[in-house]
Enzyme design. Sequence first.
Site, mmCIF file in Angstrom:
data_model
loop_
_atom_site.group_PDB
_atom_site.id
_atom_site.type_symbol
_atom_site.label_atom_id
_atom_site.label_comp_id
_atom_site.label_asym_id
_atom_site.label_seq_id
_atom_site.Cartn_x
_atom_site.Cartn_y
_atom_site.Cartn_z
ATOM 1 N N GLU A 218 4.926 -4.671 5.758
ATOM 2 C CA GLU A 218 4.505 -5.482 4.599
ATOM 3 C C GLU A 218 3.586 -6.556 5.156
ATOM 4 O O GLU A 218 4.057 -7.562 5.681
ATOM 5 C CB GLU A 218 5.743 -6.109 3.923
ATOM 6 C CG GLU A 218 6.748 -5.097 3.371
ATOM 7 C CD GLU A 218 6.296 -4.506 2.036
ATOM 8 O OE1 GLU A 218 5.300 -4.982 1.469
ATOM 9 O OE2 GLU A 218 6.946 -3.546 1.566
ATOM 10 N N CYS A 252 1.622 -14.103 0.651
ATOM 11 C CA CYS A 252 0.832 -12.934 1.058
ATOM 12 C C CYS A 252 -0.058 -12.443 -0.074
ATOM 13 O O CYS A 252 -1.128 -11.900 0.152
ATOM 14 C CB CYS A 252 1.765 -11.818 1.507
ATOM 15 S SG CYS A 252 2.978 -11.379 0.258
#
Length: 476
Positions: A218, A252
């Site tokens: 991720e 993110c």
Amino acid sequence: MADDRTSEMQGILRKQRAAHNQMRPEPMALRKDRIERAMRLLKEHSEDLCKVMNADFGNRSPHQSMITDIAGTVNFGKYCLKHMDKWAKHEKRSVQFPLGLLGAKAELRYEPKGVVGILSPWNFPVNLTFGPLMQVFAAGNRAMIKPSEFTEKTSLMMKELVEEYFTPDECAVFTGGPEVAAAFSELPFDHLVFTGSTATGRKVMEAASKNLVPVTLELGGKSPVFLGESADFAKAGERIALGKMMNAGQICLAPDYLYVPESKQDEAIHGVWQGTANMYPKLRENEDYASIVTDRHFERLQEMVADARDKGAEVIEVNPGNEDFSNTNARKMPLTILKGVTEDMKAMQEEIFGPVLPVKTYGHIDEAIDYVNENDRPLGLYYFGSDSDEREKVLSRTISGGVTVNDVIFHVSMEDLPFGGVGPSGMGSYHGVEGFREFSHARSIYTQPKIDVAKLGGFKPPYGATTEKAVKSMMK
Ligand code: NAD
């Protein structure tokens, strides 16, 4: 010292694997009990965890931490509890004609992999540790966790709490810096989930490859915002401001840069300015607004802005309270919009991960599409506008981990949608049934009927007319 830590981790891995082998397939009741314990841990220590996150960041609103790290993760646990029986059901698959008539059976079973490693970052230190853990448990695995060294107090508290709620052969936490992290990523896990930067992701995958450990990565990247001509610029500005300012841009999926029609640039910038000013009339002493996590991260962002200014960008500081940020060590940074950016600027080359927002302009939307396609595949992509043809064009001609239309970031909060990147923004995903499958092994089970299928199908020597007939029919 490092060797001691390595052998300690190897010892726990051996213990967890042995316990797992004994308990396979890890009863559903036990898996649920582990998820419930993880939820209880979060609920019973929510305030303490918010306090230490606040201390680790310098300032981080306990309200924000409750939403992003505690309640969101507890809710995800609830979602797993509700769906995991269905996810874990064996699936009947079809067999080729006429094998079904002869009694052949094909079945798919999602089975636990064993021991899963979780390497987590600092920006949502609790969510990005316990979030994956919920589905790792749902799939019947045990877990070893290495949280971030940048949120040291939170990592230590997670370790202490995990020791209180779990036995070491169910779940164990190892704290430490990059050296411990590197040793951790070399362990022969049955699966490894890493959340963090693309650069570290590369190292993790390389380390995992030595033992052929499957990885979920991720990662991050530059998530673009497309503003179409038809967008409501005031509303878009407000939503972009919310997504960019939350956690001070240290997300993110934060909108990394805007792509706006040339003729609407000032309107778009004004929308973001106003949206920010409405939520944060003041920043310095405002507890709702997070600090940048460390001095090093703060300096990186200052340098990024200086670099853009030196190379000709116009720098617009969104500082509605006219506050002086120069002599404070609180690491608070106002949203800084960069107008007139060029590709040689750091702000257009690296993931921003902070309250800096470059604005690019296009004459035609195709230019923005081409730009995104020429660069690394982003984790998120955002489109604002009411023109459905244009929206579909942007969606079908680009690729990204996920998309939110008419807002930013929100797709990650949909528990039923898989969350992950593509290429440099990551591989694999969790959330949704996909997360359960990611941490399971899909095992194919075929049961042969009593009848001699090979002979009947002409696959058994001596080959002859039956073989030729079978081949002919397959080639038709
Ligand atoms: P990072 O890559 O610096 O660190 C993440 C973890 O990796 C930490 O636990 C660290 O100890 C460990 N680590 C450091 N060196 C290592 C090595 N050599 N081998 C193995 N592990 C090592 O990331 P960060 O600064 O903590 O987080 C910010 C980055 O994470 C941003 O790029 C952001 O986009 C990304 N991120 C992605 C997601 C997502 O879900 N896709 C979520 C949050 C953050």
